[in-house]
Enzyme design. Structure first.
Site, PDB file in Angstrom:
ATOM      1  N   PHE A 125       0.777  -1.168   0.048  1.00 18.32           N
ATOM      2  CA  PHE A 125      -0.114   0.054  -0.070  1.00 18.32           C
ATOM      3  C   PHE A 125       0.966   1.230  -0.021  1.00 18.32           C
ATOM      4  CE2 PHE A 125      -2.507   3.354   1.364  1.00 18.32           C
ATOM      5  CZ  PHE A 125      -3.996   3.309   0.952  1.00 18.32           C
TER       6      PHE A 125
ATOM      7  N   ASP B 119       9.004   3.337   1.793  1.00 12.05           N
ATOM      8  CA  ASP B 119       7.799   4.028   2.117  1.00 12.05           C
ATOM      9  C   ASP B 119       7.887   3.951   4.025  1.00 12.05           C
ATOM     10  OD1 ASP B 119       5.201   4.783   2.855  1.00 12.05           O
ATOM     11  OD2 ASP B 119       4.480   3.845   1.084  1.00 12.05           O
TER      12      ASP B 119
ATOM     13  N   LYS C 201       1.845  10.497   8.289  1.00 10.52           N
ATOM     14  CA  LYS C 201       1.176   9.951   9.503  1.00 10.52           C
ATOM     15  C   LYS C 201       1.810  10.499  10.905  1.00 10.52           C
ATOM     16  CE  LYS C 201      -0.428   5.772   7.614  1.00 10.52           C
ATOM     17  NZ  LYS C 201      -1.972   5.797   7.252  1.00 10.52           N
TER      18      LYS C 201
ATOM     19  N   THR D 236       2.078  24.528  -5.418  1.00 12.55           N
ATOM     20  CA  THR D 236       1.979  25.855  -4.638  1.00 12.55           C
ATOM     21  C   THR D 236       2.460  25.700  -3.290  1.00 12.55           C
ATOM     22  OG1 THR D 236       0.022  26.409  -6.070  1.00 12.55           O
ATOM     23  CG2 THR D 236       0.198  27.496  -4.007  1.00 12.55           C
TER      24      THR D 236
END
Lengths: 473, 473
Positions: free
Chosen positions: B192, B298, B329, B354
Site C-alpha cells: 500500500f 515507504d 502519518k 503551490t
C-alpha cells in the site's frame, strides 16, 4: 445596512525599499544556507512572514513590497490578518492541530456543523456535499476518481451490481476491465490541474511541468484563443469558441479512450489567464450533458472571491450546475463539491485516505468566509477590480506595446495582460516596490488579495508605469 | 542521566463505557446528520476529540476507549498532549497557520532552521535533504517523479543535456519520449503506497482500493509470505525471500516497461502486517544498486518510532542507505528524504507545487521530535513492545486458534496477529473498552501511540482475552 469595509490601518501606507537589489545581503546568506537542504532554484523572494502585514510582504533585509501575487493566489485576507489570528488562537483550532483525525473513520462530533457553517456555507448553487482534500492536485484527482467510478457503475447497470471476479482480479494487475483503462478525462490545451500523476495527465501548461513523467493517454481539446479587445473581435472569438466546442464533442464521440468527464478552469490561470465567454461554458455544460459526460470545474485558482463572485462559474448563468467543483488555494483547504448522490461510490472505502483533509484548515476557511461576508469583500473586489481595470486601460492606451491583450474586465481583480519583456517586467517590479507574478508565455497576472483597495491599485499602477518607462535607463 | 518517562496522570486510568453499544444515541443522531453532506459509510467511531486524552479516545455518549489504532497509526503522542498544545499556541504556529507560504517561491526566512531543527534532525542516516509534501500519497508520488527525472537524465547523458524538441512536443501530448511511458515503478503484491493515480498504481492491497481507476502498466513482485513462528520455518522463509528477490531481479531485467525504482514498505501495513527479514531488505538494496535502480523505502506507517527505532529500516543494517525514504502519518507532515544531489532535477519548477508542504505541520513535527527525545520514547516503545509481545505469546499459547501468526517480535509495538473472526473481533473490542484496527484479510494490527506503556498493555491484553472467551455468550 452599510457594510463595514476593510480597515487598512494595520498595514504599512506603502512599499519601502532598504536594499538596492532583492535579495539583499541577509536574504542572500539565508538562501545559501537553505539551499544546502532544500532546492531554492525556484525561490522568488525569501520572506519574513512575521513582518509582513495586510497587502504587504516583507523580506529579512527590511524591504516591504505591495504583494499582488499573494503566495500564488492563495492568501485571501492579507498577512497577519487579526481576525484569522483570533481563529488560530481558538480552542477549536488548537484541538484541530494537535488531534488530527482520520476523517473517514473517526470524524469529530461537530464535523457536520463545521462543514455546514464553513465549507458548505459557500457551496456552489446546486451542490450540497463535499469530499475534503489537502490541496488542488488531490482535490482534482479525487474528483476524477469519483467520475471513473460513477461512469463504470452506470456501465455495469447500477450501484447494486457487484464487481465480477474478472474485474477484481484484473484491477490488482492494473489491467482492464478492473482498472478501467477504457475511460479518460478530457482537458484543454494550456490547462493546469495539478502535478501528481493523474492531475498532471490533464495539465497541459508547459513541457517543464510534464517532461519525464509518465502520463495517461487522455485527450485534449483546444481552448479558444480570444483576441482583444473583445468588442473588436466578437465574430472571430465566437467562431473560436464554437470550434473548441465542436472539438470537445468530436473527442467525446471519437477519442479511442472515451472521456467520462471534462475538466475546465473558468480562467486558465497558469496557462496565461486565458478567458472564454459565459456562452462557451454554457455550451460546454450542454455538450457534456447531452453525452452523459461529467463537467468538473476546477476553481482552485479562480474560486473564493477574486473574480468578483464567490465562484467564477457564477458568471456563466448555467441552466444546471457543474457536476463537481474543485477548490483550494484561498480556501486554505481543498476538496470537491458535488450534488448528485450517484457520485458517492457504491461502497465504502472506495474514496478514502487516512486524513481526507484537515479540520484545522477547514476551521480557517470558515473564519475566512465569515470575514469575507462581514466586510462584503466579494462585492468590494468587483468594485476595486473595475477601478483597477479602468486604470490599466489608461496605461494600455498610453503604452500599447507594453500592456497588451489586457483581460479580465468585469472579473474583479483577476486581471492580466501580456508584456513583451515579461520576465524583466516581473524582476524590475520589485525595484519599484511591488511583487507580481507571471504565467504562460508572456502574461503578467495580477492576483491581489480580497483586501486590495483603490489606493493599493493606485500604488500598483504607478509602479507599473515606472517599470515600462525605466527600460532604457 | 535518567530520562523522564511519560507521565500518564493527565489521562483516564482506564476505559469507561456508558452505552450498551457504540455508537450510542448521541453518536447515532450526529452520524445521521453528518451523512447528509459527508459519506459516513466508512465511519468507525464518531469522536469527541476535546474529551479524548492521552491513549484514550472518547465519543459523544461519554464512552472512553483505550485507543490502539490511533487515527490509522497517525497520532504519535496522545490526544490533547500538553506539550503539543503549547506548540500549537506558539507565535510560530499561529504565523504558520495564518500566513501559509508557497514554499518553493517564498520560503520563510527561518525555513532552513525549521528544517534543520525538525524534519532533518531525524533524517535517516545518509540522507540530508528533504522535499516536503502534504500526506503519504503525494510524498510517494513526488518521490516517484524524482526517480523518473533522475533516470531519464542519466539516459540523456547528464544534467547539462537539454531536452529535445521531440521530447518537449510529445510530453504535451502525454506521449513518449517526453512523457516517459518507457519507465515504471516496481512495487510488491499486497503493498500500500497511497490512493492517487500514481501511488495507486503501486498499491496492490485490495480490489476495493483499485477498481475502476485507471492505472499504469507497472510491475509487481511477490512479497515473501513468511510462516510463523519464524524459528520453526527458517529454511522455507529464507527460500521465499530468495524467490522474491529473484523475481525482483527478473522484473528489473525483463519487464517490458523497466522500473527506474523499487518502492517497498519495511512492514506491509495495510496489506496485513507482512514482514520480511533484514537480510531480505539488504538483498533488495544490493539488487537495485547492481542494476542502477533506485530504492524508495515507504516509511509512512512504519516511521517515527513505533517499531522501536525511529525509522523501521534502521533494523536492517544496510551497507548503504535507501535512495529515498518517504514519511507522513505520525510525523503529522510528509515528504521524502534523499541524499544524492542528482535527485534534485536539473532545472527549477520540475518538482514544484503551490504549497509544497506546510510549515505549521513542520513545526508540529519538530515539537513531536523534541518530546520523543526528551522522554526517550523510541527506546521506551521498544521495551513496551517487548512486554506486550510476551503477553501476546501467552495468549497465543492459551488460545492458539484465536491469535494466529503473531508477528512483530522486536519491532516495538508494531505487532499483529491473524484472527479467524477478525471483523467480529474488532467490533467486539469496543464492548470491552478498546479501539483496535485491522488490515489485510484477517490481521488485527496494533498501532498504539508512542506513549503506550506496560499498564496499557495489561488493559489491552485483558480485553483481548475477554473478546475471545465471549464468542458464544
Amino acid at each position: 445596512m452599510a457594510k463595514t469595509y476593510y480597515d487598512a490601518s494595520w498595514e504599512p501606507s506603502g512599499p519601502s525599499l532598504k536594499t538596492s537589489e532583492i535579495p539583499g545581503p541577509k536574504a542572500k546568506a539565508a538562501i545559501s544556507e537553505l539551499n544546502e537542504v532544500f532546492d531554492t532554484r525556484s525561490l522568488n523572494m525569501l520572506t519574513d512572514y512575521a513582518k509582513s502585514s495586510g497587502n504587504y510582504i516583507a523580506d529579512p533585509d527590511g524591504n516591504v513590497l505591495l504583494d499582488v501575487y499573494a503566495q500564488i493566489a492563495s492568501i485571501p485576507l492579507g498577512y497577519n490578518n487579526p481576525t484569522l489570528r483570533s481563529a488560530a488562537q481558538s480552542d477549536e483550532m488548537i484541538n484541530g492541530i494537535i488531534n488530527r483525525p482520520a476523517l473517514g473513520n473517526f470524524p469529530p462530533v461537530d464535523w457536520a456543523h463545521m462543514l455546514k457553517t464553513g465549507i458548505l456555507k459557500v457551496a456552489p448553487k446546486g451542490l450540497n456535499q463535499v469530499f475534503t482534500a489537502m490541496a488542488g492536485s488531490d482535490a482534482n484527482e479525487t474528483a476524477y476518481k469519483a467520475a471513473f467510478m460513477w461512469r463504470r457503475q452506470k456501465e455495469r447497470g447500477g450501484a447494486h451490481v457487484e464487481f465480477t471476479e474478472e474485474e477484481m482480479a484484473s484491477s490488482m494487475k492494473n489491467q482492464s476491465p478492473g482498472a478501467s483503462q477504457s475511460l479518460s478525462i478530457l482537458s484543454f490545451k494550456s490547462a493546469f490541474h495539478g502535478r501528481l500523476f493523474g492531475s498532471l495527465s490533464t495539465t497541459r501548461s508547459k513541457p517543464i511541468h510534464k517532461l519525464d513523467i509518465p502520463a495517461f493517454d487522455w485527450p485534449q481539446a483546444t481552448f479558444p484563443a480570444l483576441r482583444y479587445p473583445l468588442e473588436e473581435h466578437a465574430e472571430e472569438n465566437a467562431a473560436a469558441e464554437k470550434a473548441s466546442l465542436d472539438e470537445v464533442e468530436h473527442l467525446i464521440k471519437n477519442y479511442h479512450i472515451p472521456p467520462c468527464a471534462v475538466v475546465v478552469e473558468p480562467i486558465q490561470s497558469e496557462g496565461g489567464d486565458n478567458h472564454a465567454s459565459p456562452a462557451f461554458f454554457r455550451g460546454l455544460r450542454e455538450v457534456t450533458q447531452r453525452h452523459g459526460v461529467l463537467l468538473i470545474v476546477d476553481e482552485v485558482q479562480t474560486g473564493v472571491g477574486a473574480t468578483g463572485r464567490f465562484w467564477a462559474h457564477e458568471h456563466w448563468d448555467l441552466p444546471s450546475p457543474p457536476d463537481m467543483v474543485t477548490f483550494s488555494k484561498k480556501a486554505q483547504t481543498a476538496g470537491y463539491y458535488f450534488g448528485n448522490p450517484e457520485l458517492r461510490p457504491n461502497k465504502p472505502y472506495r474514496q478514502f485516505n487516512t486524513w481526507m483533509g484537515d479540520p484545522a484548515r477547514a476551521i480557517l476557511f470558515r473564519a475566512i468566509i465569515n470575514e469575507i461576508e462581514r466586510l462584503d469583500l466579494v462585492s468590494r473586489t468587483a468594485q476595486v477590480g473595475d477601478y483597477l481595470f479602468g486604470k490599466l486601460e489608461g496605461l494600455a492606451k498610453k503604452y500599447p506595446g507594453e500592456f497588451m491583450n489586457l483581460r479580465g474586465k468585469g472579473m474583479g481583480t483577476f486581471i492580466a495582460f501580456d508584456s513583451p519583456r515579461r520576465d524583466e517586467f516581473l524582476k524590475r517590479a520589485k525595484q519599484f516596490g511591488v511583487n507580481i507574478g507571471g504565467s504562460g508565455q508572456m502574461a503578467v497576472r495580477l492576483r491581489p488579495m480580497l483586501i486590495f483597495q483603490e489606493h493599493h491599485a493606485d500604488i500598483l499602477v504607478e509602479a507599473m508605469e515606472k517599470i515600462v518607462t525605466s527600460w532604457d535607463k
